[in-house]
Design a protein around this motif. Structure first.
Motif, mmCIF file in Angstrom:
data_model
loop_
_atom_site.group_PDB
_atom_site.id
_atom_site.type_symbol
_atom_site.label_atom_id
_atom_site.label_comp_id
_atom_site.label_asym_id
_atom_site.label_seq_id
_atom_site.Cartn_x
_atom_site.Cartn_y
_atom_site.Cartn_z
ATOM 1 N N HIS A 186 28.933 80.443 -60.487
ATOM 2 C CA HIS A 186 29.046 80.938 -62.065
ATOM 3 C C HIS A 186 28.624 82.363 -62.116
ATOM 4 O O HIS A 186 29.239 83.060 -62.678
ATOM 5 C CB HIS A 186 28.779 79.843 -62.909
ATOM 6 N N SER A 187 27.445 82.448 -61.734
ATOM 7 C CA SER A 187 26.757 83.731 -62.042
ATOM 8 C C SER A 187 27.387 84.917 -61.015
ATOM 9 O O SER A 187 27.551 85.994 -61.621
ATOM 10 C CB SER A 187 25.238 83.678 -61.533
ATOM 11 N N ALA A 188 27.616 84.363 -59.795
ATOM 12 C CA ALA A 188 28.461 85.359 -59.028
ATOM 13 C C ALA A 188 29.834 85.959 -59.552
ATOM 14 O O ALA A 188 29.886 86.805 -59.416
ATOM 15 C CB ALA A 188 28.436 84.926 -57.479
ATOM 16 N N LEU A 189 30.608 84.825 -60.004
ATOM 17 C CA LEU A 189 31.837 85.490 -60.367
ATOM 18 C C LEU A 189 31.632 86.116 -61.699
ATOM 19 O O LEU A 189 32.602 87.096 -62.070
ATOM 20 C CB LEU A 189 32.708 83.834 -60.882
ATOM 21 N N ALA A 190 30.546 86.105 -62.421
ATOM 22 C CA ALA A 190 30.425 87.031 -63.587
ATOM 23 C C ALA A 190 30.489 88.416 -63.074
ATOM 24 O O ALA A 190 30.604 89.370 -64.022
ATOM 25 C CB ALA A 190 29.358 86.637 -64.309
ATOM 26 N N GLN A 191 30.013 88.816 -61.813
ATOM 27 C CA GLN A 191 29.953 90.172 -61.270
ATOM 28 C C GLN A 191 31.627 90.826 -61.398
ATOM 29 O O GLN A 191 31.556 92.068 -61.036
ATOM 30 C CB GLN A 191 29.504 90.120 -60.078
ATOM 31 N N LEU A 192 32.643 90.072 -61.210
ATOM 32 C CA LEU A 192 34.001 90.585 -61.032
ATOM 33 C C LEU A 192 34.465 90.883 -62.338
ATOM 34 O O LEU A 192 34.441 90.391 -63.434
ATOM 35 C CB LEU A 192 34.660 89.400 -60.418
ATOM 36 N N ASN A 193 35.383 91.871 -62.098
ATOM 37 C CA ASN A 193 36.435 92.257 -63.367
ATOM 38 C C ASN A 193 37.514 91.372 -63.516
ATOM 39 O O ASN A 193 37.607 90.357 -62.683
ATOM 40 C CB ASN A 193 36.675 93.736 -63.053
ATOM 41 N N ALA A 194 38.101 91.525 -64.322
ATOM 42 C CA ALA A 194 39.455 90.596 -64.832
ATOM 43 C C ALA A 194 40.499 90.687 -63.625
ATOM 44 O O ALA A 194 40.620 89.360 -63.391
ATOM 45 C CB ALA A 194 40.040 91.117 -66.212
ATOM 46 N N ARG A 195 40.772 91.490 -63.269
ATOM 47 C CA ARG A 195 41.708 91.650 -62.153
ATOM 48 C C ARG A 195 41.272 90.816 -60.919
ATOM 49 O O ARG A 195 41.963 90.089 -60.189
ATOM 50 C CB ARG A 195 42.288 92.984 -61.755
ATOM 51 N N GLN B 246 43.726 93.931 -50.610
ATOM 52 C CA GLN B 246 42.528 94.831 -50.478
ATOM 53 C C GLN B 246 41.394 94.310 -51.718
ATOM 54 O O GLN B 246 39.951 94.268 -51.588
ATOM 55 C CB GLN B 246 42.890 96.464 -50.688
ATOM 56 N N ILE B 247 42.084 94.175 -53.003
ATOM 57 C CA ILE B 247 41.220 93.694 -54.008
ATOM 58 C C ILE B 247 40.334 92.279 -53.746
ATOM 59 O O ILE B 247 39.326 92.285 -54.074
ATOM 60 C CB ILE B 247 42.015 93.597 -55.414
ATOM 61 N N GLU B 248 41.015 91.476 -53.210
ATOM 62 C CA GLU B 248 40.731 90.283 -52.776
ATOM 63 C C GLU B 248 39.368 90.433 -51.969
ATOM 64 O O GLU B 248 38.336 89.693 -52.116
ATOM 65 C CB GLU B 248 41.692 89.260 -51.925
ATOM 66 N N CYS B 249 39.534 91.147 -50.824
ATOM 67 C CA CYS B 249 38.387 91.541 -49.929
ATOM 68 C C CYS B 249 37.223 91.963 -50.534
ATOM 69 O O CYS B 249 35.968 91.499 -50.334
ATOM 70 C CB CYS B 249 38.856 92.228 -48.728
ATOM 71 N N ARG B 250 37.432 93.063 -51.629
ATOM 72 C CA ARG B 250 36.402 93.579 -52.164
ATOM 73 C C ARG B 250 35.709 92.584 -52.888
ATOM 74 O O ARG B 250 34.448 92.799 -53.155
ATOM 75 C CB ARG B 250 36.991 94.719 -53.209
ATOM 76 N N ALA B 251 36.541 91.722 -53.804
ATOM 77 C CA ALA B 251 36.059 90.690 -54.608
ATOM 78 C C ALA B 251 35.074 89.829 -54.116
ATOM 79 O O ALA B 251 33.928 89.333 -54.370
ATOM 80 C CB ALA B 251 37.175 90.048 -55.342
ATOM 81 N N GLU C 52 33.384 90.411 -51.217
ATOM 82 C CA GLU C 52 32.112 91.174 -50.654
ATOM 83 C C GLU C 52 31.247 91.012 -51.974
ATOM 84 O O GLU C 52 30.000 90.877 -51.864
ATOM 85 C CB GLU C 52 32.508 92.579 -50.180
ATOM 86 N N LYS C 53 31.683 90.984 -53.173
ATOM 87 C CA LYS C 53 31.053 91.159 -54.373
ATOM 88 C C LYS C 53 30.145 89.762 -54.598
ATOM 89 O O LYS C 53 29.037 89.990 -54.779
ATOM 90 C CB LYS C 53 31.761 91.557 -55.520
ATOM 91 N N LEU C 54 31.040 88.874 -54.359
ATOM 92 C CA LEU C 54 30.457 87.388 -54.286
ATOM 93 C C LEU C 54 29.300 87.153 -53.365
ATOM 94 O O LEU C 54 28.407 86.772 -53.721
ATOM 95 C CB LEU C 54 31.771 86.522 -54.105
ATOM 96 N N ARG C 55 29.549 87.726 -52.168
ATOM 97 C CA ARG C 55 28.557 87.436 -51.006
ATOM 98 C C ARG C 55 27.573 88.138 -51.336
ATOM 99 O O ARG C 55 26.277 87.727 -51.415
ATOM 100 C CB ARG C 55 29.080 88.012 -49.615
ATOM 101 N N THR C 56 27.341 89.393 -52.014
ATOM 102 C CA THR C 56 26.347 90.092 -52.387
ATOM 103 C C THR C 56 25.379 89.557 -53.385
ATOM 104 O O THR C 56 24.364 89.521 -53.453
ATOM 105 C CB THR C 56 26.740 91.523 -52.513
#
Length: 289
Positions: A221-230, A263-268, A270-274
């Motif tokens: 839940h905390s990691a998903l908060a780092q993503l934007n809406a898209r 591309q957006i999925e891969c970036r998202a 990577e954000k979750l992993r970080t």
């Protein structure tokens, strides 16, 4: 074996009942069918009770009281009397035999064991004919192994060899209560239920799994908060939904190409992993997508 006085009296009465000639049987049947003459139906039934007793005796080896078998056969006899059509010019005994046998067989299947068996016609035939066929094969000149006997019985009845093997094992032993105490002196006070293996986790493992699950959900839940809406929309549709959406479907919905969705999925991801690595020490950076 029948032991009660009532059962013996019923058999004596049934055996003394007079036979019905064909014309008399037809007249009684017409009186019952056309005028609902209960006395006529009872006379037909009583005249054929000896048929019920004879049929019940064939099933006495299943360990059930013969008196109960006779009563169940009588129910089948009354059902036959209710359904009999005299205009077909068939003797009542011929018609009633099927109903009597079916009623007794159903009773045997319901009461022989607490585990219901013989739910299909082939299984019923196997249940009631296995012992007879096995005895016939054993009395022959050929020396057959148990597996060969099972194969021949399976071919004769039209079931699988595994079905014959399983039914043979069931007929070879009676039901044993799981609450029955063990005979071994080492397990005094224990019963068979205590020996059943359980596939469920131990209580401490269940509690640990609940705690770990809540902790992992908090991290996610905390990691998903780092993503934007898209990014959140794409991750939810591709990874969290029960049926993942395709790149083409998301591209059409968002008005972008499927390559851009990838591309957006891969970036998202990577954000979750970080975010997970930074917030949870020891979390593997190779978390599976």
């Amino acid at each position: 074996m029948i032991t009660t006085t009532a059962d013996r009296r019923m058999i004596k009465l049934a055996m003394s009942a007079p036979y019905l000639e064909r014309d008399e049987e037809q007249a009684l049947a017409h009186a019952w069918k056309e005028n609902n003459d209960q006395e006529a139906r009872n006379r037909i039934a009583m005249a054929h009770m000896r048929l019920v007793i004879s049929m019940a005796a064939r099933f006495r080896n299943f360990g059930l009281p013969v008196g109960d078998l006779v009563q169940e056969g009588h129910i089948g006899l009354l059902e036959a009397a209710a359904r009999f059509e005299p205009d077909r010019q068939v003797r009542f005994s011929t018609y009633a035999t099927w109903w009597i046998r079916a009623s007794i067989q159903d009773y045997v299947l319901r009461n022989w064991s607490i585990v219901r068996g013989g739910t299909s016609s082939a299984q019923k035939a196997l249940f009631f004919n296995l012992r007879r066929l096995r005895a016939r094969l054993a009395s022959g000149d050929r020396q057959l192994t148990s597996e060969a006997v099972h194969e021949e019985i399976a071919a004769a009845i039209g079931v699988s060899t595994a079905d014959v093997r399983n039914m043979d094992a069931r007929l070879s032993s009676s039901d044993i209560s799981l609450q029955a105490p063990l005979s071994s002196g080492d397990d005094e006070g224990a019963n068979r239920l205590d020996l059943l293996a359980s596939d469920t986790p131990l209580p401490d493992e269940q509690v640990g799994e609940i705690i770990d699950g809540e902790r992992r959900r908090g991290w996610l839940h905390s990691a998903l908060a780092q993503l934007n809406a898209r990014e959140m929309k794409i991750i939810h549709a591709r990874r969290l939904a029960e049926e993942g959406a395709t790149l083409e479907e998301l591209g059409a919905d968002l008005g972008i190409s499927k390559e851009r969705v990838r591309q957006i999925e891969c970036r998202a991801l990577e954000k979750l992993r970080t975010a997970l690595v930074e917030s949870t020490p020891g979390f593997s950076a190779t978390m599976q997508a």
